[in-house]
Design a protein around this motif. Structure first.
Motif, PDB file in Angstrom:
ATOM      1  N   ASP A  35       8.493  -5.671  -2.637  1.00  0.00           N
ATOM      2  CA  ASP A  35       8.030  -4.517  -3.416  1.00  0.00           C
ATOM      3  C   ASP A  35       8.994  -3.340  -3.283  1.00  0.00           C
ATOM      4  O   ASP A  35       9.212  -2.597  -4.248  1.00  0.00           O
ATOM      5  CB  ASP A  35       6.624  -4.120  -2.939  1.00  0.00           C
ATOM      6  CG  ASP A  35       5.995  -3.050  -3.808  1.00  0.00           C
ATOM      7  OD1 ASP A  35       6.222  -3.064  -5.042  1.00  0.00           O
ATOM      8  OD2 ASP A  35       5.261  -2.195  -3.259  1.00  0.00           O
ATOM      9  N   ASP A  99       8.023   3.206  -2.816  1.00  0.00           N
ATOM     10  CA  ASP A  99       7.352   2.390  -1.793  1.00  0.00           C
ATOM     11  C   ASP A  99       7.329   3.036  -0.409  1.00  0.00           C
ATOM     12  O   ASP A  99       7.140   2.340   0.582  1.00  0.00           O
ATOM     13  CB  ASP A  99       7.954   0.974  -1.735  1.00  0.00           C
ATOM     14  CG  ASP A  99       6.965  -0.069  -1.181  1.00  0.00           C
ATOM     15  OD1 ASP A  99       5.741   0.159  -1.253  1.00  0.00           O
ATOM     16  OD2 ASP A  99       7.413  -1.103  -0.647  1.00  0.00           O
ATOM     17  N   HIS A 128       2.380   3.693  -2.829  1.00  0.00           N
ATOM     18  CA  HIS A 128       0.988   3.255  -2.737  1.00  0.00           C
ATOM     19  C   HIS A 128       0.502   3.234  -1.283  1.00  0.00           C
ATOM     20  O   HIS A 128      -0.411   2.491  -0.962  1.00  0.00           O
ATOM     21  CB  HIS A 128       0.808   1.882  -3.413  1.00  0.00           C
ATOM     22  CG  HIS A 128       1.501   0.751  -2.707  1.00  0.00           C
ATOM     23  ND1 HIS A 128       0.892  -0.461  -2.490  1.00  0.00           N
ATOM     24  CD2 HIS A 128       2.733   0.641  -2.180  1.00  0.00           C
ATOM     25  CE1 HIS A 128       1.737  -1.258  -1.857  1.00  0.00           C
ATOM     26  NE2 HIS A 128       2.861  -0.626  -1.661  1.00  0.00           N
ATOM     27  N   HIS A 129       1.139   4.016  -0.428  1.00  0.00           N
ATOM     28  CA  HIS A 129       0.642   4.168   0.947  1.00  0.00           C
ATOM     29  C   HIS A 129      -0.115   5.484   1.053  1.00  0.00           C
ATOM     30  O   HIS A 129       0.231   6.454   0.375  1.00  0.00           O
ATOM     31  CB  HIS A 129       1.805   4.170   1.941  1.00  0.00           C
ATOM     32  CG  HIS A 129       2.567   2.886   1.951  1.00  0.00           C
ATOM     33  ND1 HIS A 129       3.727   2.705   1.249  1.00  0.00           N
ATOM     34  CD2 HIS A 129       2.297   1.721   2.548  1.00  0.00           C
ATOM     35  CE1 HIS A 129       4.160   1.469   1.434  1.00  0.00           C
ATOM     36  NE2 HIS A 129       3.305   0.843   2.214  1.00  0.00           N
ATOM     37  N   ALA A 154       3.901  -0.732  -5.221  1.00  0.00           N
ATOM     38  CA  ALA A 154       4.638   0.392  -5.806  1.00  0.00           C
ATOM     39  C   ALA A 154       5.240  -0.038  -7.142  1.00  0.00           C
ATOM     40  O   ALA A 154       5.379   0.763  -8.060  1.00  0.00           O
ATOM     41  CB  ALA A 154       5.723   0.852  -4.845  1.00  0.00           C
ATOM     42  N   ASP A 189       3.858  -8.246  -3.063  1.00  0.00           N
ATOM     43  CA  ASP A 189       2.906  -7.389  -2.340  1.00  0.00           C
ATOM     44  C   ASP A 189       1.449  -7.852  -2.498  1.00  0.00           C
ATOM     45  O   ASP A 189       0.566  -7.308  -1.838  1.00  0.00           O
ATOM     46  CB  ASP A 189       3.050  -5.912  -2.746  1.00  0.00           C
ATOM     47  CG  ASP A 189       3.729  -5.093  -1.650  1.00  0.00           C
ATOM     48  OD1 ASP A 189       4.438  -5.690  -0.822  1.00  0.00           O
ATOM     49  OD2 ASP A 189       3.547  -3.852  -1.604  1.00  0.00           O
TER      50      ASP A 189
HETATM   51 MN    MN Z   1       4.739  -1.959  -1.134  1.00  0.00          MN
END
Ligand code: MN
Ligand code: 5GP
Length: 365
Positions: A35, A99, A128-129, A154, A189
């Motif tokens: 990803d 990411d 996306h964290h 991401a 992912d």
């Molecule tokens: Mn990722």
């Protein structure tokens, strides 16, 4: 039709920032996975299509099984190409992070990036964290953040961003190289669409990418059916000789010293996926994998004098978070069911830390 998940005003700001930049640097996280590579290279390919000059910089080497990705060989690797990478960063009009949203996740490249930020450069963060206020890139006028923690990859967010910009600005469709990179990130992912993948729109996006020409079977083969024999043997060794099971807590635990890794001619990326294997066992819901590693030159600032670090990966199923333990015990974080962290110190210390703490964080039911 894909739902607009990114606010229109944000899409407009991104498009304006891209239009006014000529030289763009794209950064992604340490030990790049599918990803990280998919989102950064997908962004690169699309920006090239818009006539931009683009340089992707990765903190350290990416694994062999991702080297086929369009544009991968053009990446600068910070650990070995520091001067060139610093020059690219200094010349960039715009920095895009994909990411990751915490500068420390890219080691000393993050320090360099923050110097550019402090000098007033525009930064776009696509991730996306979860954002932790004191760790993430600080809010500022020159910063645009698209951080959707509920998104499985991401790469999917990059797809959505490009889609929304296309609607806004009436652009041509993304090209096949862009689509291939984004598909690769979405696939890896989600473990080839086996977790975080239960909503129809994901398949509309996949449908669109396949319509653009992505050969999804070929991508699967390139990524998942291209292991070296040593890597398969390492997996076998882990499962046969190294896996400990704690049935009461539905937990499996594997750790490897550098000596063991050398025996299997370990290369970056070879450990990817080992942590997932024990989850195939009935009634195992938590898995922890540790491997001893040396501290990279780009991480010295984090290591407090230690030359050794232990990389920790955890996976779980369902409503059993592992990110809390990774955050609190191993100074890391991640997603509910897939997280990681690092211990700057010896392997026996890290093992002890895990054994002393897992019963506090893992559920018996
Ligand atoms: Mn990722
Ligand atoms: P992996 O186990 O594949 O290395 O990492 C799984 C996920 O855990 C990554 O996508 C990332 O979200 C998170 N992660 C891994 N290592 C770290 C770390 O050191 N710090 C933080 N904050 N997250 C990590």
């Amino acid at each position: 039709m894909i739902t607009d998940k990114i606010e229109k005003s944000v899409v407009e700001r991104v498009w304006a920032a891209v239009q006014s930049a000529q030289r763009i640097v794209v950064l992604t996280h340490m030990s790049p996975d599918g990803d990280a590579m998919g989102s950064s290279l997908g962004m690169r390919q699309w920006l090239l299509q818009q006539g931009k000059q683009v340089q992707v910089i990765v903190p350290n080497a990416f694994p062999d099984f991702l080297a086929w990705m369009p544009g991968a060989k053009e990446d600068l690797i910070y650990e070995t190409q520091r001067d060139q990478a610093d020059a690219s960063l200094a010349q960039a009009d715009l920095i895009i992070c994909t990411d990751f949203n915490e500068p420390y996740r890219i080691g000393s490249l993050g320090t360099k990036m923050m110097e550019q930020y402090k000098a007033g450069k525009s930064v776009i963060v696509i991730d996306h964290h979860l954002m932790v206020a004191e760790k993430t890139v600080p809010e500022a006028e020159q910063v645009i953040k698209i951080v959707l923690a509920e998104s499985p990859s991401a790469s999917e967010i990059v797809y959505r961003l490009i889609y929304q910009i296309q609607q806004l600005a009436g652009l041509d469709a993304m090209n096949l190289d862009t689509a291939t990179c984004l598909y690769t990130g979405m696939m890896t992912d989600t473990g080839n669409f086996s977790f975080n993948s239960n909503y129809p729109e994901m398949y509309e996006i996949v449908g669109d990418l396949v319509r653009l020409g992505v050969n999804k079977d070929a991508v699967y083969n390139a990524v998942f059916n291209s292991y070296k024999a040593d890597r398969m043997r390492l997996m076998g060794y882990c499962l046969y000789s190294k896996m400990r099971i704690f049935p009461e807590y539905h937990t499996a635990f594997i750790y490897l010293s550098r000596k063991e890794l050398y025996r299997f001619h370990f290369q970056s990326g070879d450990a990817e996926g080992i942590v997932n294997l024990p989850l195939q066992i009935k009634d195992i819901y938590y898995s922890c994998f540790m491997r001893e590693d040396k501290v990279n030159p780009s991480e010295v600032e984090l290591a407090n004098g230690s030359k050794i670090k232990v990389k920790i990966s955890m996976r779980s199923q369902g409503d059993r978070p592992v990110n809390v333990m990774c955050h609190e015990v191993f100074n890391g974080g991640g997603h509910k069911n897939a997280s990681g962290g690092e211990h700057y110190g010896s392997l026996p210390e890290a093992v002890e830390k895990f054994l002393a703490n897992y019963p506090k964080y893992f559920k018996k039911d």
